[in-house]
Design a protein around this motif. Structure first.
Motif, PDB file in Angstrom:
ATOM      1  N   GLN A  85      44.802  28.474  35.563  1.00 36.51           N
ATOM      2  CA  GLN A  85      44.122  29.287  34.550  1.00 36.51           C
ATOM      3  C   GLN A  85      43.986  30.758  34.954  1.00 36.51           C
ATOM      4  O   GLN A  85      43.520  31.572  34.151  1.00 36.51           O
ATOM      5  N   SER A  86      44.373  31.108  36.176  1.00 31.91           N
ATOM      6  CA  SER A  86      44.255  32.498  36.623  1.00 31.91           C
ATOM      7  C   SER A  86      45.231  33.388  35.854  1.00 31.91           C
ATOM      8  O   SER A  86      46.277  32.937  35.379  1.00 31.91           O
ATOM      9  N   LYS A  87      44.892  34.664  35.754  1.00 24.72           N
ATOM     10  CA  LYS A  87      45.693  35.600  34.961  1.00 24.72           C
ATOM     11  C   LYS A  87      47.074  35.852  35.571  1.00 24.72           C
ATOM     12  O   LYS A  87      48.003  36.235  34.865  1.00 24.72           O
ATOM     13  N   ALA A  97      53.427  34.696  38.746  1.00 20.21           N
ATOM     14  CA  ALA A  97      53.923  34.113  39.996  1.00 20.21           C
ATOM     15  C   ALA A  97      55.111  33.192  39.729  1.00 20.21           C
ATOM     16  O   ALA A  97      56.086  33.169  40.483  1.00 20.21           O
ATOM     17  N   ILE A  98      55.034  32.427  38.637  1.00 17.99           N
ATOM     18  CA  ILE A  98      56.147  31.543  38.270  1.00 17.99           C
ATOM     19  C   ILE A  98      57.394  32.370  37.970  1.00 17.99           C
ATOM     20  O   ILE A  98      58.497  32.074  38.455  1.00 17.99           O
ATOM     21  N   GLY A  99      57.225  33.434  37.174  1.00  9.73           N
ATOM     22  CA  GLY A  99      58.355  34.303  36.834  1.00  9.73           C
ATOM     23  C   GLY A  99      58.974  34.943  38.058  1.00  9.73           C
ATOM     24  O   GLY A  99      60.202  35.005  38.189  1.00  9.73           O
ATOM     25  N   TYR A 149      52.961  45.656  39.263  1.00 12.14           N
ATOM     26  CA  TYR A 149      52.185  45.520  38.028  1.00 12.14           C
ATOM     27  C   TYR A 149      51.184  44.383  38.122  1.00 12.14           C
ATOM     28  O   TYR A 149      50.005  44.531  37.776  1.00 12.14           O
ATOM     29  N   ILE A 150      51.632  43.227  38.607  1.00 14.60           N
ATOM     30  CA  ILE A 150      50.751  42.063  38.699  1.00 14.60           C
ATOM     31  C   ILE A 150      49.666  42.303  39.738  1.00 14.60           C
ATOM     32  O   ILE A 150      48.492  41.970  39.520  1.00 14.60           O
ATOM     33  N   PHE A 158      46.127  42.124  37.829  1.00 17.64           N
ATOM     34  CA  PHE A 158      45.591  40.772  37.717  1.00 17.64           C
ATOM     35  C   PHE A 158      45.078  40.141  39.018  1.00 17.64           C
ATOM     36  O   PHE A 158      44.367  39.143  38.957  1.00 17.64           O
ATOM     37  N   ILE A 159      45.436  40.673  40.193  1.00 15.70           N
ATOM     38  CA  ILE A 159      45.134  39.956  41.435  1.00 15.70           C
ATOM     39  C   ILE A 159      43.906  40.534  42.131  1.00 15.70           C
ATOM     40  O   ILE A 159      43.926  41.679  42.584  1.00 15.70           O
TER      41      ILE A 159
END
Length: 287
Positions: free
Chosen positions: A57-59, A64-66, A165-166, A170-171
């Motif tokens: 559920q984390s943003k 991370a999958i991509g 960007y991530i 988001f992190i």
């Protein structure tokens, strides 16, 4: 310090791959073991209790999958480019991609671009080309073969840009280890898929030496990403500075390691590239 450690770790990756080839260790199996080792390190380094549902559920989870898909896909593109177009083409295409995250940082984060920094970035691109270029052994390659180097160029640039960007958007600070672990887990699972396909086609032979090489590579690989993320998180430097210094220093250090330890011969262009790389790093950092 984080940037320096990232440069050292990334250079070690090139050294390990060179040794893997020299001792005829299975490269794909080494890569797969490396990803699961890196995943395990990320889990061990994560200080909080791990709840799968919270991670999903984390943003940053889908990012991370991509990135995991991109990691192993672009590596295969790099291998194909080296095989069909030559190692020099592959090297230049991957390292020149530094311009993509630099441009992204200038526009997306309003990072500064003074005359000194602009000159440093341009010199960095020249340095990467000169340090990487080797003498041609063939007359060239067909224009239709350009799609692989172009894909490698954009793919490598997208990876660096996406990481920035991530990380920025988001992190949280404490999630860097588990975010890195998820990237490696996804890449490892895709690698298992490749090996399974080879096994089905009866083209698979287990290489015991790949366990050790993959374990060592996994440790180095994990910390190359972790340290880069920590460097990007620092307030003292802009991402355009980090990526320029990181990529150019890796090319410079890898070239010197090849000269000193693997007896590679450097041309006048290569030495010029190293000299220009030093100047570009000084200009960009001081800017």
């Amino acid at each position: 310090m984080y940037l320096l450690l990232s440069i050292l770790a990334s250079t070690l990756i090139f050294i390990i791959f060179t040794l893997v080839g020299k001792y005829k260790i299975n490269t794909l199996q080494t890569i797969v073991f490396n990803y699961f080792t890196a995943f395990s390190l990320g889990v061990i380094s994560y200080s909080q209790p791990i709840h799968t549902q919270d991670i999903i559920q984390s943003k940053w989870f889908y990012g991370a999958i991509g990135l995991g898909v991109l990691f192993i896909s672009i590596f295969n593109v790099m291998a194909l480019t080296a095989q069909r177009n030559g190692i020099s083409v592959a090297s230049v295409a991957s390292k020149m991609s530094v311009i993509i995250p630099i441009i992204f940082g200038l526009f997306a984060y309003n990072e500064s671009l003074g005359l000194q920094k602009a000159i440093g970035i341009l010199l960095a691109l020249v340095a990467v080309y000169l340090a990487s270029v080797k003498k041609r052994t063939e007359t060239g390659f067909a224009l239709k073969g350009l799609w692989l180097p172009l894909l490698l160029f954009f793919g490598s640039g997208v990876i660096d840009t996406s990481i920035k960007y991530i990380e920025t958007s988001f992190i949280p600070d404490g999630d860097i280890p588990i975010f890195s672990a998820c990237i490696f887990m996804m890449a490892g699972l895709i690698g298992v898929g490749f090996i399974s396909a080879k096994a089905i086609q009866k083209q698979f032979t287990f290489d015991k030496k790949a366990i050790l090489s993959g374990f060592i590579l996994g440790i180095v690989n994990y910390y190359s990403i972790y340290m880069l993320l920590k460097a990007l998180d620092a307030e003292n430097f802009e991402s355009s500075t980090i990526f320029t210094v990181n990529n150019v220093a890796i090319v410079m250090l890898s070239t010197l390691v090849g000269l000193l330890f693997f007896k590679e011969k450097l041309s006048t262009k290569n030495w010029s590239g190293i000299a220009i790389a030093i100047i570009s790093i000084i200009l960009v950092t001081l800017a």
